[in-house]
Design a protein around this motif. Structure first.
Motif, PDB file in Angstrom:
ATOM      1  N   GLN A   1       0.823  -1.208   0.000  1.00 16.78           N
ATOM      2  CA  GLN A   1       0.000   0.000   0.000  1.00 16.78           C
ATOM      3  C   GLN A   1       0.861   1.264   0.000  1.00 16.78           C
ATOM      4  O   GLN A   1       0.501   2.285  -0.602  1.00 16.78           O
ATOM      5  N   THR A   2       2.029   1.197   0.654  1.00 14.28           N
ATOM      6  CA  THR A   2       2.941   2.334   0.653  1.00 14.28           C
ATOM      7  C   THR A   2       3.519   2.555  -0.730  1.00 14.28           C
ATOM      8  O   THR A   2       3.585   3.688  -1.232  1.00 14.28           O
ATOM      9  N   GLN A   3       3.936   1.487  -1.378  1.00 11.89           N
ATOM     10  CA  GLN A   3       4.483   1.608  -2.725  1.00 11.89           C
ATOM     11  C   GLN A   3       3.445   2.147  -3.704  1.00 11.89           C
ATOM     12  O   GLN A   3       3.757   2.983  -4.561  1.00 11.89           O
ATOM     13  N   ASN A   4       2.216   1.700  -3.579  1.00 11.85           N
ATOM     14  CA  ASN A   4       1.142   2.206  -4.450  1.00 11.85           C
ATOM     15  C   ASN A   4       0.923   3.694  -4.209  1.00 11.85           C
ATOM     16  O   ASN A   4       0.696   4.462  -5.162  1.00 11.85           O
ATOM     17  N   LYS A   5       0.980   4.106  -2.940  1.00 10.85           N
ATOM     18  CA  LYS A   5       0.783   5.518  -2.608  1.00 10.85           C
ATOM     19  C   LYS A   5       1.908   6.364  -3.216  1.00 10.85           C
ATOM     20  O   LYS A   5       1.661   7.448  -3.775  1.00 10.85           O
ATOM     21  N   VAL A   6       3.135   5.900  -3.114  1.00  2.96           N
ATOM     22  CA  VAL A   6       4.272   6.616  -3.684  1.00  2.96           C
ATOM     23  C   VAL A   6       4.102   6.769  -5.189  1.00  2.96           C
ATOM     24  O   VAL A   6       4.267   7.856  -5.755  1.00  2.96           O
ATOM     25  N   LEU A   7       3.758   5.670  -5.859  1.00  4.06           N
ATOM     26  CA  LEU A   7       3.567   5.706  -7.315  1.00  4.06           C
ATOM     27  C   LEU A   7       2.453   6.663  -7.716  1.00  4.06           C
ATOM     28  O   LEU A   7       2.623   7.497  -8.614  1.00  4.06           O
ATOM     29  N   GLU A   8       1.326   6.554  -7.056  1.00  4.10           N
ATOM     30  CA  GLU A   8       0.172   7.391  -7.406  1.00  4.10           C
ATOM     31  C   GLU A   8       0.475   8.870  -7.161  1.00  4.10           C
ATOM     32  O   GLU A   8       0.181   9.726  -8.010  1.00  4.10           O
ATOM     33  N   THR A   9       1.072   9.166  -5.999  1.00 10.85           N
ATOM     34  CA  THR A   9       1.344  10.566  -5.660  1.00 10.85           C
ATOM     35  C   THR A   9       2.367  11.185  -6.607  1.00 10.85           C
ATOM     36  O   THR A   9       2.175  12.300  -7.097  1.00 10.85           O
ATOM     37  N   LEU A  10       3.465  10.467  -6.877  1.00 10.87           N
ATOM     38  CA  LEU A  10       4.512  11.044  -7.717  1.00 10.87           C
ATOM     39  C   LEU A  10       4.071  11.170  -9.171  1.00 10.87           C
ATOM     40  O   LEU A  10       4.450  12.134  -9.851  1.00 10.87           O
ATOM     41  N   GLN A  11       3.272  10.243  -9.650  1.00 13.05           N
ATOM     42  CA  GLN A  11       2.787  10.389 -11.029  1.00 13.05           C
ATOM     43  C   GLN A  11       1.839  11.584 -11.134  1.00 13.05           C
ATOM     44  O   GLN A  11       1.925  12.384 -12.079  1.00 13.05           O
ATOM     45  N   ARG A  12       0.972  11.745 -10.155  1.00 10.93           N
ATOM     46  CA  ARG A  12       0.049  12.891 -10.162  1.00 10.93           C
ATOM     47  C   ARG A  12       0.821  14.200  -9.982  1.00 10.93           C
ATOM     48  O   ARG A  12       0.523  15.205 -10.647  1.00 10.93           O
ATOM     49  N   PHE A  13       1.815  14.183  -9.084  1.00  7.10           N
ATOM     50  CA  PHE A  13       2.637  15.369  -8.848  1.00  7.10           C
ATOM     51  C   PHE A  13       3.346  15.789 -10.130  1.00  7.10           C
ATOM     52  O   PHE A  13       3.366  16.973 -10.479  1.00  7.10           O
ATOM     53  N   TRP A  14       3.903  14.830 -10.836  1.00  7.40           N
ATOM     54  CA  TRP A  14       4.595  15.137 -12.095  1.00  7.40           C
ATOM     55  C   TRP A  14       3.617  15.686 -13.132  1.00  7.40           C
ATOM     56  O   TRP A  14       3.895  16.695 -13.796  1.00  7.40           O
ATOM     57  N   GLU A  15       2.473  15.053 -13.280  1.00  7.82           N
ATOM     58  CA  GLU A  15       1.506  15.478 -14.299  1.00  7.82           C
ATOM     59  C   GLU A  15       0.934  16.857 -13.990  1.00  7.82           C
ATOM     60  O   GLU A  15       0.744  17.682 -14.891  1.00  7.82           O
ATOM     61  N   ASP A  16       0.654  17.123 -12.709  1.00  8.58           N
ATOM     62  CA  ASP A  16      -0.007  18.370 -12.336  1.00  8.58           C
ATOM     63  C   ASP A  16       0.948  19.544 -12.144  1.00  8.58           C
ATOM     64  O   ASP A  16       0.594  20.696 -12.436  1.00  8.58           O
ATOM     65  N   LYS A  17       2.150  19.283 -11.644  1.00  9.52           N
ATOM     66  CA  LYS A  17       3.029  20.365 -11.210  1.00  9.52           C
ATOM     67  C   LYS A  17       4.280  20.560 -12.063  1.00  9.52           C
ATOM     68  O   LYS A  17       4.891  21.633 -12.027  1.00  9.52           O
ATOM     69  N   ILE A  18       4.672  19.538 -12.807  1.00  9.71           N
ATOM     70  CA  ILE A  18       5.961  19.609 -13.499  1.00  9.71           C
ATOM     71  C   ILE A  18       5.835  19.530 -15.012  1.00  9.71           C
ATOM     72  O   ILE A  18       6.420  20.339 -15.748  1.00  9.71           O
ATOM     73  N   LYS A  19       5.083  18.588 -15.502  1.00 14.98           N
ATOM     74  CA  LYS A  19       5.046  18.273 -16.933  1.00 14.98           C
ATOM     75  C   LYS A  19       4.818  19.499 -17.811  1.00 14.98           C
ATOM     76  O   LYS A  19       5.553  19.729 -18.778  1.00 14.98           O
ATOM     77  N   SER A  20       3.818  20.288 -17.483  1.00 15.16           N
ATOM     78  CA  SER A  20       3.469  21.425 -18.341  1.00 15.16           C
ATOM     79  C   SER A  20       4.399  22.619 -18.154  1.00 15.16           C
ATOM     80  O   SER A  20       4.489  23.490 -19.021  1.00 15.16           O
ATOM     81  N   LYS A  21       5.131  22.664 -17.017  1.00 19.56           N
ATOM     82  CA  LYS A  21       6.001  23.808 -16.732  1.00 19.56           C
ATOM     83  C   LYS A  21       7.430  23.592 -17.213  1.00 19.56           C
ATOM     84  O   LYS A  21       8.203  24.551 -17.290  1.00 19.56           O
ATOM     85  N   TRP A  22       7.774  22.339 -17.515  1.00 24.06           N
ATOM     86  CA  TRP A  22       9.138  22.087 -17.966  1.00 24.06           C
ATOM     87  C   TRP A  22       9.232  22.407 -19.446  1.00 24.06           C
ATOM     88  O   TRP A  22       8.643  21.724 -20.270  1.00 24.06           O
ATOM     89  N   HIS A  23      10.001  23.448 -19.795  1.00 25.49           N
ATOM     90  CA  HIS A  23      10.041  23.920 -21.180  1.00 25.49           C
ATOM     91  C   HIS A  23      11.314  23.513 -21.912  1.00 25.49           C
ATOM     92  O   HIS A  23      11.527  23.918 -23.049  1.00 25.49           O
TER      93      HIS A  23
END
Length: 340
Positions: free
Chosen positions: A210-232
């Motif tokens: 459950q911890t590993q799933n939480k890490v995967l879900e959080t980091l993928q969402r974090f990347w998609e929401d906070k990083i992906k569109s801002k990295w130019h």
């Protein structure tokens, strides 16, 4: 066989997109509070490049008492007096007053290999300009940032038009960090493909599904929401994240080029290429899954090679502690005899 390269094309512009001043303005809301000092004087670079480890005059918070009977202290002081940075000292003191405590880095590299020079209870914690200077002077890692040849190593540069590069000092607000919540994330052609535990210690809680799933879900969402569109920049990069205690959010610590100079940690770059070509929509997570894992720490301090003379490391290779002790004593005795 895939036609994809293991690494993207290394150009000066690509590498410069990872120096701190290039990415921090866009990601400061989700990163650690930091101040960038540039330009730095040529004298300061010469100080960092100079031989020996010594503190510039005036950088201590408390003036050192004179010790006329101690010739060694006098010699060290004389060396320190050849370098003095009163304006930089004052700027660092102002930032320390604002942040409480700081840890330094240069454009790309931090002196984490020199953390042993400050109290182990608060690694890299600087409360005076002299702390900052002694950390930088004691580090092998930061030498990369001092050489334009090292910075652009592997690039095909036009000799008639060398890339522009300016040294910068970064002072970041110091926090006690739980290393178990640090992760390195690998992005290839705009796709998050791999996540690796950064610290090489075994953490039992990280093996819970459950911890590993939480890490995967959080980091993928974090990347998609906070990083992906801002990295130019080019869409191949590596970023380091510190997750919150509840593993629900993250803070960007650093960005690194997708290049041989960036440690792939629990992956190899060949393995990352294989993960990429498989085309999975979920990144692969790798953690230290056992105290017997091949790269798990064995209670040895990180970067311990920086804490011993090179001669000691050479002599210790392949020998037990008793053999090494005898050899090292003999080496010291021989050195003393040679000096007589």
């Amino acid at each position: 066989m895939s036609s994809h390269r293991i690494f993207p094309l290394q150009t000066p512009d690509y590498l410069l997109s990872f120096q701190f001043s290039s990415w921090y303005p866009s990601f400061s809301p989700i990163s650690i509070k930091s101040t960038i000092i540039r330009p730095l004087s040529q004298t300061f670079k010469e100080y960092l490049d100079s031989d020996g480890i010594f503190v510039p005059e005036g950088s201590e918070n408390v003036p050192a008492e004179s010790s006329p009977s101690d010739q060694e202290d006098e010699d060290d002081a004389a060396v320190g007096q050849s370098f003095s940075f009163p304006d930089l000292d004052e700027r660092i003191r102002q930032i320390i007053k604002e942040y409480g405590a700081i840890f330094p880095k240069l454009n790309f590299s931090s002196p984490k290999d020199a953390s042993w020079v400050l109290p182990p209870s608060s690694p890299l914690k600087c409360t005076s300009p002299s702390d900052v200077y002694i950390l930088l002077k004691s580090s092998d890692f930061i030498s990369h940032d001092l050489s334009i040849d090292a910075v652009f190593e592997g690039c095909q540069c036009d000799p008639s038009n060398p890339p522009s590069y300016q040294l910068e000092l970064v002072l970041r607000k110091w926090y006690p960090i739980d290393r178990s919540r640090e992760f390195r994330c690998f992005v290839r052609e705009g796709r998050l493909i791999g996540i690796s535990q950064r610290d090489t210690n075994f953490y039992d809680f990280m093996n819970e599904p459950q911890t590993q799933n939480k890490v995967l879900e959080t980091l993928q969402r974090f990347w998609e929401d906070k990083i992906k569109s801002k990295w130019h920049g080019q869409q191949d990069y590596v970023f380091d994240v510190l997750m919150t205690r509840d593993l629900s959010r993250g803070h960007v610590l650093d960005f690194n080029p997708y290049a041989p100079r960036t440690d792939p940690l629990l992956f190899t770059y060949e393995e990352l290429l294989s993960v990429f070509t498989q085309g999975s929509s979920t990144p692969e997570l790798r953690i230290i899954d056992s105290p017997l894992h091949p790269v798990a720490s064995r209670n040895a301090p990180a970067y311990q090679h920086n804490m011993l003379p090179m001669e000691a490391l050479a002599l210790s290779s392949g020998r037990d502690i008793n053999d090494f002790s005898d050899l090292w004593k003999n080496e010291i005795q021989q050195s003393m005899n040679d000096d007589d």
